[in-house]
Scaffold this active site. Structure first.
Site, short mmCIF file in Angstrom:
data_model
loop_
_atom_site.label_atom_id
_atom_site.label_comp_id
_atom_site.label_asym_id
_atom_site.label_seq_id
_atom_site.Cartn_x
_atom_site.Cartn_y
_atom_site.Cartn_z
N ASP A 182 0.90 -1.36 -0.11
CA ASP A 182 -0.15 0.01 0.08
C ASP A 182 1.03 1.32 -0.05
OD1 ASP A 182 -2.40 1.29 0.15
OD2 ASP A 182 -3.33 0.13 1.70
N ASP A 247 -10.60 2.98 -3.26
CA ASP A 247 -11.42 1.79 -2.61
C ASP A 247 -12.95 1.88 -2.96
OD1 ASP A 247 -9.00 1.63 -1.28
OD2 ASP A 247 -9.82 1.38 0.87
C1 GLA Z 1 -6.04 1.01 1.28
C2 GLA Z 1 -6.30 0.11 0.37
C3 GLA Z 1 -7.32 -0.78 0.62
C4 GLA Z 1 -6.92 -1.44 2.02
C5 GLA Z 1 -6.88 -0.36 3.10
C6 GLA Z 1 -6.26 -1.00 4.34
O1 GLA Z 1 -7.19 1.96 1.45
O2 GLA Z 1 -6.67 0.89 -0.80
O3 GLA Z 1 -7.48 -1.93 -0.33
O4 GLA Z 1 -5.75 -2.31 1.78
O5 GLA Z 1 -5.74 0.51 2.48
O6 GLA Z 1 -5.95 -0.01 5.29
#
Ligand code: GLA
Length: 553
Positions: A182, A247
């Site tokens: 990430d 997301d």
């Molecule tokens: C980000 C990613 C998600 C998930 C979260 C975890 O937002 O885009 O897919 O992995 O972090 O905190």
């Protein structure tokens, strides 16, 4: 960079020309007739499950075991799903004096006799024991995301900055097969993602070399820094998939705060749109529009089908975010439809492209499949009214004078044979997904006379290249006698290059072929395609071929 060869092409009636650069060859033929180059299958996008959407930072060993068991018992594993991916929340940011990640013994206990608690190898063994693969998660920065503090305490330092080699070696030694990296910490520190991810890519390659264990690399900067322009060649090592957007939904964890959140169909559509970068998706590298929310609260069964269709037509990674222990029969049927999965997993590995649109919101998306003459189509109606959508064979690069059969993939029904086009009514906010089987239109081949072995600092140029459409499918015929892929970069009309993998073609001289999509934005025969080596040696390039007429014969 010195040019090794300059290949000019002319209308295909001209078979041989001589110019100041040397010999130029141009030939034309239809795809079925060109059996000389055997299609080389590329790695399909990953299929599996991720803990984040339904469990957030409550993830632990029991949850993972339950999900892995469910993946096997509900038929998903048999349908092709294999990764069980642990996302953020699995560790709390503490390291021991040697810098090793400290794992919580309660959350990750021993699972079998002889195992020790707080060893992530336990859960990996469990997952592997079910015939599945295991994924793990970290951040490129010092901090992780902890961006949903609505589910409990925030833990600092859950990223791997400063520990790249140590952490990726640890993940590989634990036995993980997949790592998602990430960008929350990196973003906070304003680091340069291309630089950090390059270092990570090298650390992963090193860990793979030490352990002999493949660590599939999923890069997640949410598309903020156009990763499709650099991720497949980050630090000389490819990332396998890269996120293209934020997301789709914040986690919806049953019986916890915010369990009433709903996934939104509009977010599904916008993540799909943001994920379309066909020029970067080829030869086993994939745009990743996020874990799917199929089966999560907020979507109807029909919307789940559209969601699945969108991911399949774009050959997206199919990572399910829903709780696998509570899937309805309808959701399971959507996730395991073999015809739809076959579209996603097709060995050509290309992303679907929009080939026609009518007014606002009526669209035809087409994905070329590995069998010549086959296209998967998505007829998408983004409007609030039912509407008829027509697809013309000529828009697909198929021979419009030949009839083609049509199969509805959700109804799982052959619809018959049609001449030159197919029309159907599509319900509001819905989609119809079909496979059309017809005859390929003609290709024009631009030949590198005796094959060009791309050596360091040399490149081959194909000039005066014409294409039927701007987003063109380009077939590259080559040989690579090695056991591992060779790599070359394709640059079209001076655009940012894209790194292409050329998998082994075998020890003989038999030609192999891979397909890429490239933006040939100049009209007429004015496009220039340069191929330069990334590996040393590069692949031995024989020819490129494109659809260059209207599909009419
Ligand atoms: C980000 C990613 C998600 C998930 C979260 C975890 O937002 O885009 O897919 O992995 O972090 O905190």
């Amino acid at each position: 960079m010195r040019k090794l060869q300059d290949r000019r092409a002319a209308p295909c009636a001209l078979l041989l020309l001589l110019t100041f650069t040397g010999m130029i060859l141009c030939g034309s033929g239809d795809l079925q007739a060109e059996s000389a180059a055997k299609l080389i299958p590329v790695t399909a996008p990953p299929m599996g499950w991720s803990s984040w959407n339904s469990f957030s930072n409550t993830v632990d060993s029991q949850i993972i075991m339950d999900q892995a068991k469910a993946m096997v018992s509900n038929g998903m594993a048999q349908a092709g799903y294999q990764y069980v991916n642990i996302d953020e929340g699995w560790w709390l940011g503490e390291r021991d004096a040697e810098g090793n990640i400290v794992v919580d013994a309660k959350a990750w206990p021993a699972l079998a006799p002889g195992e020790r608690a707080a060893d992530m190898a336990n859960i990996v063994r469990y997952i592997h024991g079910l015939g599945l693969k295991a994924g793990i998660y970290t951040d490129a920065g010092a901090e992780g995301c902890f961006l949903y503090p609505d589910l409990g305490p925030v833990y600092p330092h859950v990223g791997s900055e400063g520990y790249y080699e140590q952490d990726y070696l640890q993940f590989a030694k634990w036995g993980f097969d997949y790592v998602k990296v990430d960008w929350c910490g990196g973003d906070k520190e304003k680091l340069d993602p291309a630089v950090q991810y390059a270092e990570i890519a090298r650390a992963i390659a090193k860990a793979e070399a030490v352990t002999g264990h493949r660590l599939y690399f999923s890069l997640c900067d949410w598309g903020n820094n156009s990763p499709w322009t650099w991720a497949p060649n980050v630090g000389g090592v490819p990332a396998d998939i890269w996120r293209t957007s934020g997301d789709i939904v914040a986690p919806i964890v049953a019986h916890h705060k915010h369990s009433g959140r709903l996934a939104s169909f509009l977010s599904v559509l916008s993540n799909f749109d943001e994920g379309i970068h066909p020029e970067a998706q080829h030869t086993g590298f994939y745009n990743d529009p996020d874990m799917m929310v199929v089966g999560m609260p907020g979507l109807t069964d029909a919307q789940n089908r559209v969601h699945m269709s969108l991911w399949a037509i774009s050959a997206a990674p199919l990572l399910v975010g829903a709780d696998l222990t509570t899937l309805s029969a309808a959701t399971l049927a959507t996730l395991t439809n073999p015809d739809v999965l076959a579209v996603d997993q097709d060995s050509l590995g290309l992303q679907g492209v929009k080939v026609a649109s009518y007014g606002d919101g009526l669209e035809v998306w087409s994905k070329a499949l590995s069998t010549p003459g086959e296209r998967a189509l998505l007829l998408l109606n983004r409007t609030g009214d039912a509407a008829s959508i027509t697809v013309h064979w000529s828009d697909l690069g198929l021979d419009e004078s030949s009839s083609a059969t049509v199969k509805d993939l959700w109804a799982r029904k052959d619809l018959g044979s049609f001449n030159s086009s197919y029309s159907t009514t599509v319900e509001p906010d819905d989609a119809v997904m079909v496979v059309v089987r017809g005859s390929e239109g003609k290709l024009t081949t631009y030949t590198a006379a005796s094959g060009v072995d791309l050596r360091k600092d040399q490149e081959v140029s194909f000039t005066h290249v014409a294409s039927r459409v701007h987003m063109a499918r380009v077939r590259i015929a080559y040989t690579n006698p090695d056991k591992a892929p060779r790599y070359a970069e394709l640059r079209v009309n001076g655009q940012i290059g894209t790194r292409i993998a050329f998998p082994p073609t075998g020890s003989g001289n038999a030609l192999g072929a891979i397909w890429v999509e490239a933006l040939l934005d100049r009209t007429g025969a004015n496009n220039v395609l340069d191929l330069s080596p990334v590996s040393n040696p590069g692949p031995n390039i024989e020819s490129i071929a494109l659809e260059s007429d209207s599909g009419k014969h």
